[in-house]
Write an enzyme that holds these catalytic residues in place. Structure first.
Site, mmCIF file in Angstrom:
data_model
loop_
_atom_site.group_PDB
_atom_site.id
_atom_site.type_symbol
_atom_site.label_atom_id
_atom_site.label_comp_id
_atom_site.label_asym_id
_atom_site.label_seq_id
_atom_site.Cartn_x
_atom_site.Cartn_y
_atom_site.Cartn_z
ATOM 1 C CG ASP A 50 -0.365 -0.085 2.513
ATOM 2 O OD1 ASP A 50 0.874 -0.199 2.592
ATOM 3 O OD2 ASP A 50 -1.105 -0.030 3.524
ATOM 4 C CB SER A 51 4.587 1.704 -0.222
ATOM 5 O OG SER A 51 4.777 0.544 -1.022
ATOM 6 C CG ASP A 89 0.377 -3.900 2.278
ATOM 7 O OD1 ASP A 89 0.479 -4.603 3.293
ATOM 8 O OD2 ASP A 89 1.302 -3.183 1.848
ATOM 9 C CE LYS A 119 3.269 -5.882 3.795
ATOM 10 N NZ LYS A 119 2.868 -4.689 4.567
ATOM 11 C CD GLU A 121 0.803 -1.422 7.753
ATOM 12 O OE1 GLU A 121 0.601 -0.555 8.635
ATOM 13 O OE2 GLU A 121 1.259 -1.151 6.629
ATOM 14 C CD GLU A 188 8.062 -0.144 7.200
ATOM 15 O OE1 GLU A 188 7.062 -0.834 6.910
ATOM 16 O OE2 GLU A 188 8.306 0.964 6.682
HETATM 17 O O1 KIV Z 1 3.574 -1.100 1.571
HETATM 18 C C1 KIV Z 1 4.737 -1.523 1.495
HETATM 19 O O2 KIV Z 1 5.468 -1.281 0.544
HETATM 20 C C2 KIV Z 1 5.220 -2.339 2.605
HETATM 21 C C3 KIV Z 1 6.669 -2.673 2.622
HETATM 22 C C4 KIV Z 1 7.442 -1.494 3.020
HETATM 23 C C5 KIV Z 1 6.942 -3.843 3.487
HETATM 24 O O3 KIV Z 1 4.471 -2.674 3.473
#
Ligand code: KIV
Length: 293
Positions: A50-51, A89, A119, A121, A188
């Site tokens: 989600d980056s 994510d 994924k 968090e 992280e």
């Molecule tokens: O969203 C993302 O890119 C991430 C990585 C930094 C692990 O969660």
């Protein structure tokens, strides 16, 4: 890879690498090009992070990306990386509320974007959500330490676990997530000594970003790694290419060539048979001029 076999394949791939002591290489991808690059480079696993909120969509925070937006990016990444395990994510707000919400959102990413795993968090109640998703047959990658989804828009990212209490909370969350059935865990922005202590007691593969050298693998954000975003990159990133400036330079040269009539040239034009051109001209004259001209 296909969502139907998601649990087995994604888990097997990473577990085998950990067992062999072979460092796991994960990179983010958000479109067909970044995913093709990841596949061609032979990484082990791709994360549609989600980056994307920051590096692709220009938001201030990962809190702002929606399920629909991430689904579009995940589908594109799958087209670019058809053979790699693909993790996506789950966006902020799409899984925290209840187990049913978490399972429904995870199912969307498997069914509509052919993801192998999702994924999420954090620990605490999120470990319950992880257990529910795993119970529904979908592989879950956990994420502890710095949790970008908890950082308010415009606020800076900060290292987590520098104090003993916070470090212990991260360790507890990691163990809880392993017990919940997560097949791997991202750690992280945590001091290396804390990461090493946690990793030594984990059975599942750990993948670090800004967490030092003790994890079973590493992950970097594609745009940071290849120098694509033109933005400031975090201290823990190693930039392996610097693509932003060559791209600016290419577009600048294109603009100069268009403005000075140096592009396009003879080499860029399509031609046609002369008799067809003659016929066109004869009939074109009969077309007349549009009335509004
Ligand atoms: O969203 C993302 O890119 C991430 C990585 C930094 C692990 O969660």
């Amino acid at each position: 890879m296909t969502g139907a076999n998601s649990l087995g394949r994604a888990i097997a791939r990473l577990a085998a690498l950990k067992r062999d002591g072979a460092p796991i290489v994960m990179v983010t991808a958000y479109d067909v090009v970044s995913a093709r690059v990841a596949e061609a480079a032979g990484v082990d696993i791709v994360l549609v992070g989600d980056s994307a909120a920051n590096v692709v969509l220009g938001y201030d925070s990962t809190q702002q990306v929606s399920v629909d937006e991430l689904l579009v990016l995940a589908r594109a990444a799958r087209r670019g990386a058809p053979t790699l395990p693909l993790v996506c994510d789950l966006p902020f707000g799409s899984y925290e509320l209840s187990d049913d919400q978490a399972v429904a959102t995870a199912r969307l990413f498997v069914a509509e974007a052919d993801c192998d795993a999702v994924k999420i968090e954090g620990g605490g109640v999120i470990a319950d959500r992880a257990r529910a998703i795993v119970g529904a047959g979908i592989a879950v990658m956990a994420h502890v330490g710095l949790l970008p989804q908890q950082v308010e828009p415009g606020s800076a990212f900060q290292v987590k676990g520098r104090g003993a209490d916070e470090a212990l909370a991260i360790a507890r969350a990691a163990f809880e997530l392993e017990r919940a059935g997560c097949f791997a865990i991202v750690i992280e922005a945590v001091p290396e000594a804390i990461t090493a202590a946690i990793v030594a007691r984990l059975r599942i593969p750990s993948i670090g970003i800004g967490a030092g050298r003790a994890t079973d693998g590493q992950v970097l954000v594609f745009h940071d790694l290849v120098g694509l975003s033109g933005a400031r990159i975090p201290r823990f990133v190693q930039q392996y290419a610097a693509l932003f400036e060559p791209m600016v330079s290419g577009v600048r040269t294109y603009a100069r060539d268009v403005r000075s009539h140096r592009f396009p040239t003879e080499a860029h034009i399509y031609k046609m048979e002369l008799d067809q051109l003659a016929q066109f001209r004869a009939r074109f004259d009969q077309l007349g001029v549009p009335e509004d001209k």
